[in-house]
Design an enzyme around this catalytic site. Structure first.
Site, PDB file in Angstrom:
ATOM      1  N   MET A 201       0.816  -1.203   0.000  1.00 32.47           N
ATOM      2  CA  MET A 201       0.000   0.000   0.000  1.00 32.47           C
ATOM      3  C   MET A 201       0.856   1.262   0.000  1.00 32.47           C
ATOM      4  SD  MET A 201      -2.966   1.264  -0.216  1.00 32.47           S
ATOM      5  CE  MET A 201      -3.989  -0.186   0.003  1.00 32.47           C
ATOM      6  N   CYS A 202       2.031   1.215   0.620  1.00 28.21           N
ATOM      7  CA  CYS A 202       2.879   2.397   0.652  1.00 28.21           C
ATOM      8  C   CYS A 202       3.328   2.786  -0.761  1.00 28.21           C
ATOM      9  CB  CYS A 202       4.088   2.178   1.558  1.00 28.21           C
ATOM     10  SG  CYS A 202       5.120   0.771   1.075  1.00 28.21           S
ATOM     11  N   THR A 203       3.547   1.784  -1.599  1.00 23.62           N
ATOM     12  CA  THR A 203       3.923   2.074  -2.989  1.00 23.62           C
ATOM     13  C   THR A 203       2.760   2.713  -3.733  1.00 23.62           C
ATOM     14  OG1 THR A 203       5.471   0.228  -3.024  1.00 23.62           O
ATOM     15  CG2 THR A 203       4.714   1.055  -5.155  1.00 23.62           C
TER      16      THR A 203
END
EC number: 6.2.1.64
Length: 425
Positions: A201-203
């Site tokens: 999700m951070c990407t």
């Protein structure tokens, strides 16, 4: 058509089992007796319906709740541009009956889960051209639940309904024959499925690099902000176009090229590019197996046929063995080892983990003492929610669980499943 079939149906063969009796009577089995259910009228289903009609089957029914999209027209050859927006099953049935007038095809436009045991038992062969694992598992569970046994515990032949399951993925495809309590069932083969790869999700949220990251951001994050508590209708042009335009804006902001409406549909619907020739090959294999089962003209595949067209034309046939502890076909309770200090929600996580052998969706749990947890309706979920944070030792101490077997129901299966817990020291 019949001239070609006569070459195999009217002649004896050393490859045929003893049940095969060449002659006109075997042709009447196809014309007047055999009833075939086809589930799915998409890329694979269109080919299967055509092949069945040209193989002499005259009583066919088809289920598909999807409507025709313009993107289907490049490979789903039973449809035309004027059919866009209509139900696939209805258009496919009409097309087949117009081209093969003596063939009767009845269409349904609702989920397979809406049909009961009486409906499925009315067919001699069921062919699945489905595009999702959940529906395949449910169908497998339904067919096994229909089997009745004699006093010696042997399946009664008149209650057994074989499933021919076809699937394609790009240049690869497979066709398998599942005969309840004789071959491995679909559930036995779940470990063979390739786990879906996720994107951190951070990407997606902070450092998108490719078009797919922008589309996932629009689909997962921006949609919830704009339309809280409303699910995306993946068959709605308006919903899909909103995701596409939102993803395109994000892509422009990060200098990423390649976001298209077609790619958006592929990401959101988890669509793997379909290849018409792969569909044709796998559908032909499915129809051939149906012809074998209906006429005994030769032995069915035992029990898994693979097509690999990535670097050439390669096929292989192998026998998949039964899982002796399969939840569906072993008639044994599942066994899960867990600590007494583990919480009820940990047990549910084991059942729903996409990397586990169970891969359930939304299980309900009960035992001899009553309900432990039920995800819906909301009133029941709220009533039992507090138990999720209780350990099994606490559930035992408070009288909610008596260390007997747990009964689990899930939309993946038609029947409930029993589990025995083995507690670690």
């Amino acid at each position: 058509m019949w001239a070609d079939l006569d070459r195999v149906l009217l002649k004896s063969s050393e490859l045929a089992p003893a049940e095969f009796q060449p002659g006109e009577d075997i042709k009447s089995v196809l014309r007047d007796y055999a009833r075939v259910l086809v589930i799915g009228a998409g890329g694979l289903g269109c080919e299967i319906l055509k092949d069945l009609a040209l193989s002499g089957f005259r009583d066919i029914e088809v289920i598909d709740l999807d409507r025709i999209d313009i993107t289907n027209l490049n490979r789903q050859f039973l449809f035309r541009q004027s059919d866009v927006g209509s139900f696939k099953s209805e258009v496919a049935a009409k097309f087949i009956m117009e081209r093969v007038p003596e063939c009767k095809v009845k269409a349904y436009t609702c989920p397979i889960q809406e049909f009961d045991e009486e409906f499925y038992s009315g067919f001699h062969i069921i062919i699945a051209g489905l595009d999702n694992i959940e529906a395949r598992r449910w169908l497998n569970s339904m067919i096994y639940s229909m089997v009745k046994f004699d006093k010696d515990g042997e399946p009664l032949p008149e209650t057994v309904r074989p499933i021919i399951d076809g699937g394609t993925e790009g240049f690869k495809g497979q066709a398998r024959v599942v005969i309840p309590y004789k071959t491995a069932c679909y559930e036995c083969t779940l470990p063979m499925m390739t786990p879906q790869k996720g994107v951190p999700m951070c990407t997606i949220a902070e450092t998108p690099r490719i078009p797919e990251h922008c589309i996932e951001y629009a689909y997962i994050i921006e949609w919830e902000k704009a339309f809280p508590n409303r699910k995306v209708d993946k068959d709605s042009y308006e919903d899909m176009n909103w995701i596409y335009e939102t993803a395109l804006e994000r892509a422009k902001a990060y200098g990423i090229e390649g976001v298209t409406y077609m790619k958006t549909m592929g990401v959101v619907k988890n669509i793997i590019p379909a290849i018409a020739s792969t569909n044709a090959i796998v559908a032909a294999a499915c129809a051939a197996e149906a012809l074998k089962i209906a006429t005994y003209v030769t032995k069915p595949v035992d029990n898994y046929f693979m097509f690999m067209g990535q670097t050439g034309i390669h096929t292989a046939t192998l026998q998949i063995e039964k899982d002796p502890n399969c939840l569906v076909c072993s008639n044994k309770p599942g066994i899960i080892t867990i600590g007494k200090n583990s919480k009820l929600k940990d047990f549910i996580s084991i059942l729903t983990d996409s990397n586990s052998k169970y891969k359930m969706i939304s299980p309900s749990i009960s035992c001899g003492a009553g309900i432990l947890y039920m995800p819906k309706p909301p009133a029941l979920e709220e009533k039992h929610r507090f138990k999720l944070d209780l350990t099994f030792q606490e559930l035992i101490d408070q009288g909610f669980y008596g260390e007997d077997f747990l009964t689990v129901t899930d939309q993946t299966f038609i029947n409930s499943m029993n589990f025995n817990l083995v507690f670690r020291d």
